[in-house]
Enzyme design. Structure first.
Site, PDB file in Angstrom:
ATOM      1  CE  LYS A  60      -3.903   1.446  -0.743  1.00 52.16           C
ATOM      2  NZ  LYS A  60      -4.577   0.999  -1.958  1.00 52.16           N
ATOM      3  CB  SER A  75      -7.778   1.638  -4.307  1.00 51.45           C
ATOM      4  OG  SER A  75      -6.460   1.306  -3.977  1.00 51.45           O
TER       5      SER A  75
END
Length: 628
Positions: free
Chosen positions: A193, A396
């Site tokens: 991430k 995402s």
């Protein structure tokens, strides 16, 4: 005096309002006259359809402020790929249109999946026996991929071809924030991430860099295969490797280097091209040198080319384009409430028999993403088939919303995945201490006044925020697990915030099949019990305000004429990339606390999720902020 000044300001405000109202009335009258029967464009027989491609190619154009249009601002054009493809398809079947001219001067690029969709439309036009010609002063990656599908590729004598491949840089603010004594509190789940790394590091972590390199390699392979299939004699890797030596051999003439390498077919000016067209298709009506028989894209659409009409059963298309934010938002930004309302409108429309969600977003608010997904679940519960069509980016939050569909269709060049969640909260305790400012107070619980942006976080607040991030990530995993029929542990393996190409995503089970928006529409039609190609398409969207629609008819949104040469265009593209990176980094800092966003995706898509000003003002402001 204060009363007099206030009254004077009131009068000035009334005057400005009346002037604006008068201008809108005048524009409305002119628009009515201009749109009358006598102003409908005439399509000449045997003519050439010209499509200007200056600016960015996007999924959904951003709304422009009426005040920006009135004060003379000229934002770089955003051309919607769906409209252009529909226009080319209409011209392919139009017996009056004999040829297609792609004017790629000033083309800034777009997401690879959108560029491929346009290139496929060009190839289909050409396959029907109608010639296609491309022209530019400078070809970069995206412009050349489109041009490679043409019969004849022209290059200005002062032009060049520079294919650099996907990739780029983004700013990392870790050291700068430390010098300013601003503490960036990061809460995340996911090894890859990397969206939070610009706030904590000075360069990408090895894990993030390795993942992005694999993604870039996949995209580069797709690009090279596409160019090689369209133009076998153009060996792009050899051209790139030999470019410095070839330039010396041609005495520095970049256009001749491209010609010798077989990347272009002719070197000439636009006037030269116009004369060639005039000889083949007939001269134009005006007296300009190089005028030829034909009409441009806007005139052809006014004549009905590529513009959907009529009624009856339809496939509704809802666009999730740009940053996903909470609440309402104009076109080009995906407001959770706005998109949900559009989906509800589609469900309530009896003509709409199936729904396609076109996603071109790197994510944003996790709450808004879930709001959109829930609206899709309601649509499915009402018996409406839902298909997700993934464009250049669906990562995402963009992938989160796609899981609400029955079927997910992507292209090998789609950037997707990035299943992960993070929170970024800056605190200023060190900066205040440096200034001699202290903080103190009383509390009834450890959470009183939390989160404390001035005094910093205590351990209880940190634990609460981290648990919140982990909770959202767990929900994300379960959503994907249920939608894709995959064990949660497997989703976690392919998740962890890692970004994948569409090709890799299909192998991992994150998408069902490859295809364009057209393919997704066909899947939706068949799911609704109709034959592919039998339903009309309806874009389910909120029309721009009347003032914007009126002003757009009388203002230009073309790319600046200066941005045509190779060096000028390269620098302008770099400015936009830098300003987009800075703007999106700030969007993360100013956005909701819990986010499902892929910040690294922005470096791989020109003009990603922003509407940059024509003068590169964001870049200049970004530089000035650091100079000061």
């Amino acid at each position: 005096m204060a009363i007099i000044r206030g009254f004077w300001h009131f009068l000035v405000g009334v005057k400005d309002f009346l002037v604006l109202l008068f201008m809108l009335i005048v524009f409305t009258v002119l628009l009515t006259i201009r749109s009358g029967p006598g102003e409908v464009a005439t399509v000449p027989d045997g003519g050439v359809l010209t499509i200007p491609m200056s600016g960015f190619l996007v999924t959904q154009a951003s709304d422009v402020s009426p005040l920006a249009l009135l004060n003379g601002s000229s934002p770089v054009a955003q051309r919607e790929v769906g409209q252009i493809v529909a226009t080319i398809d209409a011209a392919r079947e139009d017996e009056r249109i004999e040829a297609l001219f792609l004017d790629l001067d000033g083309f800034m690029g777009g997401g690879l999946a959108n560029v491929q969709a346009l290139a496929d439309a060009v190839a289909a036009f050409r396959a029907d026996g109608k010639p296609v010609t491309a022209y530019a002063t400078a070809y970069f990656d995206d412009a050349y991929l489109i041009a490679a599908h043409a019969d004849d590729v022209w290059l200005n004598p002062m032009g060049s071809v520079l294919i650099s491949g996907p990739g780029g840089t983004q700013p990392y603010f870790g050291e700068a924030l430390d010098r300013l004594k601003i503490d960036v509190n990061v809460f995340r789940v996911g090894t890859y991430k990397s969206a939070v790394e610009p706030y904590t590091l000075t360069e990408a972590s090895p894990e993030a860099k390795a993942a992005l390199q694999a993604l870039v390699d996949d995209l580069w392979g797709v690009y090279l295969d596409d160019v090689a299939a369209a133009r076998p004699d153009a060996d792009v890797p050899v051209y790139i490797a030999a470019l410095p030596y070839a330039i010396g051999g041609e005495g520095g003439d970049l256009s001749m280097v491209a010609l010798d390498a077989g990347l272009v077919d002719r070197v000439g000016t636009k006037v030269d091209l116009g004369k060639a067209f005039a000889d083949r298709y007939g001269e134009g009506d005006d007296e300009r040198i190089g005028s030829f028989n034909g009409l441009d894209y806007a005139a052809y659409r006014r004549a009905g080319g590529g513009v959907a009409s009529g009624g009856g059963d339809a496939v509704g298309i809802v666009y999730v384009a740009g940053n996903i934010i909470d609440g309402t938002a104009p076109a080009g930004t995906a407001g959770g409430a706005t998109i949900s309302k559009l989906i509800e409108d589609a469900v309530a429309n009896d003509d709409i028999k199936a729904l396609v969600l076109r996603v071109d977003s790197g994510g944003g608010s996790a709450l808004a993403s879930e709001e959109i997904r829930q609206a899709l679940l309601v649509a499915k519960s009402e018996g409406l088939p839902v298909v997700a069509s993934l464009g250049p980016v669906a990562a995402s939050g963009g992938y989160w919303v796609a899981t609400g569909a029955d079927t997910i269709v992507a292209q090998p060049s789609t950037i997707t995945g990035s299943i992960g969640v993070f929170a970024v909260v800056p605190t200023f305790e060190r900066a205040l201490t440096e200034l001699g400012i202290g903080t103190d107070g009383v509390k009834s619980t450890p959470y009183s006044g939390a989160p404390d942006l001035l005094g910093g976080f205590n351990s209880e607040t940190r634990a609460f925020l981290q648990l919140g991030v982990e909770d959202i990530y767990r929900r994300f995993l379960n959503i994907v697990s249920d939608a894709r029929d995959m064990p949660v542990a497997r989703v976690d393996e392919v998740g962890q915030g890692r970004v994948w190409s569409g090709g890799a995503a299909r192998q991992l089970g994150l998408v069902d099949r490859f295809g364009s928006l057209d393919d997704a529409v066909a899947v939706a039609e068949e799911a609704a019990g109709f034959d592919a190609g039998t339903l009309r398409r309806v874009d389910v969207e909120t029309p721009p305000p009347l003032a914007v629609r009126i002003l757009k008819r009388f203002t230009t949104t073309e790319a600046p004429a200066a941005a045509r040469g190779g060096a000028d265009l390269a620098v302008q593209r770099a400015r936009f990339a830098a300003s987009a990176a800075a703007a999106n980094a700030l969007a993360v800092a100013d956005g909701p606390t819990l986010q499902a966003r892929c910040l690294s995706c922005d470096t791989l898509v020109p003009g990603a999720f922003t509407a940059p000003p024509a003068d590169g003002g964001q870049f200049a402001a970004f530089v000035r902020a650091f100079i000061k």
